[in-house]
Design a protein around this motif. Structure first.
Motif, PDB file in Angstrom:
ATOM      1  N   ARG A  95      -6.510  -0.686 -79.240  1.00 29.37           N
ATOM      2  CA  ARG A  95      -5.875  -0.692 -80.595  1.00 29.37           C
ATOM      3  C   ARG A  95      -5.575  -1.996 -81.045  1.00 29.37           C
ATOM      4  NH1 ARG A  95      -2.451   4.103 -81.986  1.00 29.37           N
ATOM      5  NH2 ARG A  95      -4.508   5.197 -81.760  1.00 29.37           N
ATOM      6  N   THR A  96      -4.835  -2.695 -79.780  1.00 34.70           N
ATOM      7  CA  THR A  96      -4.210  -3.938 -80.113  1.00 34.70           C
ATOM      8  C   THR A  96      -5.298  -5.215 -80.193  1.00 34.70           C
ATOM      9  OG1 THR A  96      -2.315  -3.341 -78.755  1.00 34.70           O
ATOM     10  CG2 THR A  96      -2.287  -5.734 -79.322  1.00 34.70           C
TER      11      THR A  96
ATOM     12  N   ARG B  86      -8.297  -4.629 -81.079  1.00 33.91           N
ATOM     13  CA  ARG B  86      -9.250  -4.642 -82.390  1.00 33.91           C
ATOM     14  C   ARG B  86      -8.440  -5.318 -83.336  1.00 33.91           C
ATOM     15  NH1 ARG B  86     -10.097   0.844 -80.665  1.00 33.91           N
ATOM     16  NH2 ARG B  86      -8.490   1.816 -81.792  1.00 33.91           N
ATOM     17  N   LYS B  87      -7.063  -5.121 -83.300  1.00 36.17           N
ATOM     18  CA  LYS B  87      -6.140  -5.970 -84.468  1.00 36.17           C
ATOM     19  C   LYS B  87      -6.311  -7.329 -84.340  1.00 36.17           C
ATOM     20  CE  LYS B  87      -3.292  -2.749 -86.449  1.00 36.17           C
ATOM     21  NZ  LYS B  87      -2.983  -1.723 -85.656  1.00 36.17           N
ATOM     22  N   GLU B  88      -6.268  -7.760 -83.147  1.00 36.40           N
ATOM     23  CA  GLU B  88      -6.580  -9.336 -82.885  1.00 36.40           C
ATOM     24  C   GLU B  88      -7.707  -9.762 -83.182  1.00 36.40           C
ATOM     25  OE1 GLU B  88      -3.197  -9.277 -78.941  1.00 36.40           O
ATOM     26  OE2 GLU B  88      -5.467  -9.528 -78.613  1.00 36.40           O
TER      27      GLU B  88
ATOM     28  N   GLY C  46      -9.815  -8.422 -85.368  1.00 34.13           N
ATOM     29  CA  GLY C  46      -9.808  -7.983 -86.663  1.00 34.13           C
ATOM     30  C   GLY C  46     -11.302  -7.319 -86.535  1.00 34.13           C
TER      31      GLY C  46
ATOM     32  N   THR D 230     -12.999  -3.026 -86.537  1.00 29.82           N
ATOM     33  CA  THR D 230     -12.668  -1.655 -86.352  1.00 29.82           C
ATOM     34  C   THR D 230     -13.236  -0.695 -85.249  1.00 29.82           C
ATOM     35  OG1 THR D 230     -14.679  -0.764 -87.689  1.00 29.82           O
ATOM     36  CG2 THR D 230     -12.639  -1.741 -88.943  1.00 29.82           C
TER      37      THR D 230
ATOM     38  N   SER E 283      -7.675   3.439 -96.705  1.00 30.66           N
ATOM     39  CA  SER E 283      -8.504   3.338 -95.214  1.00 30.66           C
ATOM     40  C   SER E 283      -9.974   3.835 -95.305  1.00 30.66           C
ATOM     41  CB  SER E 283      -7.613   4.586 -94.452  1.00 30.66           C
ATOM     42  OG  SER E 283      -7.915   5.894 -94.293  1.00 30.66           O
TER      43      SER E 283
END
Ligand code: ADP
Ligand code: G6P
Length: 355
Positions: free
Chosen positions: A68-69, A71-73, A75, A77, A178
């Motif tokens: 999850r982290t 993917r966030k970093e 950008g 999905t 979302s």
């Protein structure tokens, strides 16, 4: 050592966006195979795997290469191929198909992290369910049968609201946002897989109520590819003809807006298909036998098996409409496909199941 041909795992792919009924479908499928699938005993409580006597269902989220982290970093999905390890997915599905156990990673949906792996032993039937079972050509080629659950945007929205608002306390605005945020990647990477599916279950708003926007009554289409080995499409009345049928009347109780079936040949992404469609919903599941008795090539083992399965799981979502009905039928077809593959490997004469 690897398995002989007669014992090779049969591999089924089930693709859909998350929240589109994959786990409900899996419960119907494993029930047809004769037993509910359970999480592995004594393992990681956050494992996504389900195991029964015959079937192991693995969730392809376990092949996330970015947590999850991560993917966030970056950008991206979870739907983006860059967040998934297709090389490992391919190697492991191939190994299982060849009878070799693998150490499959676990994507922990609670923490959003990758947990230490779990051992997956080769089952009789392996179902790989998730966002990308048909995305990678190498993985696709390993599938003996593939299914795509195609939930239209209107219906997806209605289901997501129901779940995320009621069970997870999200607001209507955040659910809308979302869905919108996922849409470009969904359109680019998930949706195109339906062209490869042997069976597609398409879920649309009803056409029986003019301008319906409630999304409660559904029109469901079972799109079955012609010419697939060990799979003979279901038909209504007469194979290859075009039929429209309103079963409501003396033998089937219907309330507004009624039920309408249609059946006929069509083309889908350039392939010849048969399409069975049901619009509307059942009032009384025990009367479903009336509809079932007019369908052929169901691959049931006895008269009324579809109705029996539907009654057994009347509490599952979609039991009163074409989603549950067609999922149950696809379950019977997969059982038949499995039995035909095993029989043909053993060199026994293959007799197509009648019903
Ligand atoms: P997935 O495994 O793809 O995430 P689930 O099977 O858990 O999906 O279903 C997610 C939610 O969608 C359910 O809680 C339910 O609200 C809704 N849902 C699923 N299938 C149906 C259906 N056939 N009819 C109505 N709602 C459904
Ligand atoms: C999809 C995937 C999940 C992922 C979720 C949310 O539904 O199937 O694996 O957890 O998206 O992704 P996020 O990046 O918000 O954790």
């Amino acid at each position: 050592c690897s398995a002989s041909d007669a014992e090779k795992t049969v591999v089924i792919g089930l693709a859909a966006d998350s929240g589109c009924g994959k786990s409900t479908f899996m419960r119907r499928l494993t029930s047809v195979f004769g037993g509910a699938a359970e999480p592995p005993k004594g393992g990681n409580p956050d494992s996504n795997t389900l195991i029964s006597d015959t079937t192991t269902v693995i969730c392809l989220d376990d092949y996330h290469s970015l947590d999850r982290t991560g993917r966030k970093e970056k950008g991206v999905t979870a739907l983006d191929p860059r967040a998934n390890d297709f090389d490992l997915m391919y190697e492991q599905v191939k190994a299982i198909k060849e009878g070799v156990a693998v150490d499959k990673p676990i994507y922990n949906h609670v923490s959003g992290l990758l947990d230490p792996p779990e051992v997956i032993k080769p089952p009789k039937i392996l179902v790989i369910e998730g966002l990308h079972p048909m995305y990678d050509e190498r993985v696709r080629d390993l599938l003996d049968f593939s299914i795509y659950l195609d939930i239209s945007n209107e219906v997806k929205f209605a289901w997501k609201i129901q779940r995320d608002m009621a069970e997870r306390g999200h607001s209507l605005e955040s659910i809308k946002a979302s869905i919108e945020a996922r849409k470009p990647d969904f359109d680019a990477y998930i949706d195109p897989q339906k062209q490869y599916a042997d069976a597609v279950i398409e879920v649309l708003p009803t056409q029986l109520i003019p301008d319906d926007n409630e999304g409660k009554v559904l029109r469901v289409r079972l799109i079955m590819k012609e010419g697939v080995k060990n799979f003979n499409p279901v038909y209504l009345f007469d194979e290859g003809s075009t039929i429209s049928w309103i079963p409501c009347g003396r033998k089937l109780t219907c309330s507004y807006p009624g039920i309408k079936f249609t059946y006929g040949p069509d083309t889908y992404f350039g392939n010849e298909v048969s399409v069975l469609e049901m619009d509307g919903q059942f009032d009384r599941l025990d009367e479903l036998i009336y509809v079932e008795s007019h369908l052929s090539n169901l691959s049931s083992k006895f008269y009324g098996e579809v109705t029996q399965q539907m009654l057994k799981h009347a509490d599952f979502p979609g039991s009163n409409n074409g989603t549950g009905f067609f999922q149950t039928i696809v379950g019977l077809k997969i059982r038949d496909l499995y039995e035909q593959i095993v029989a043909s490997r053993a060199g026994a004469p293959v007799t197509a199941a009648k019903a």
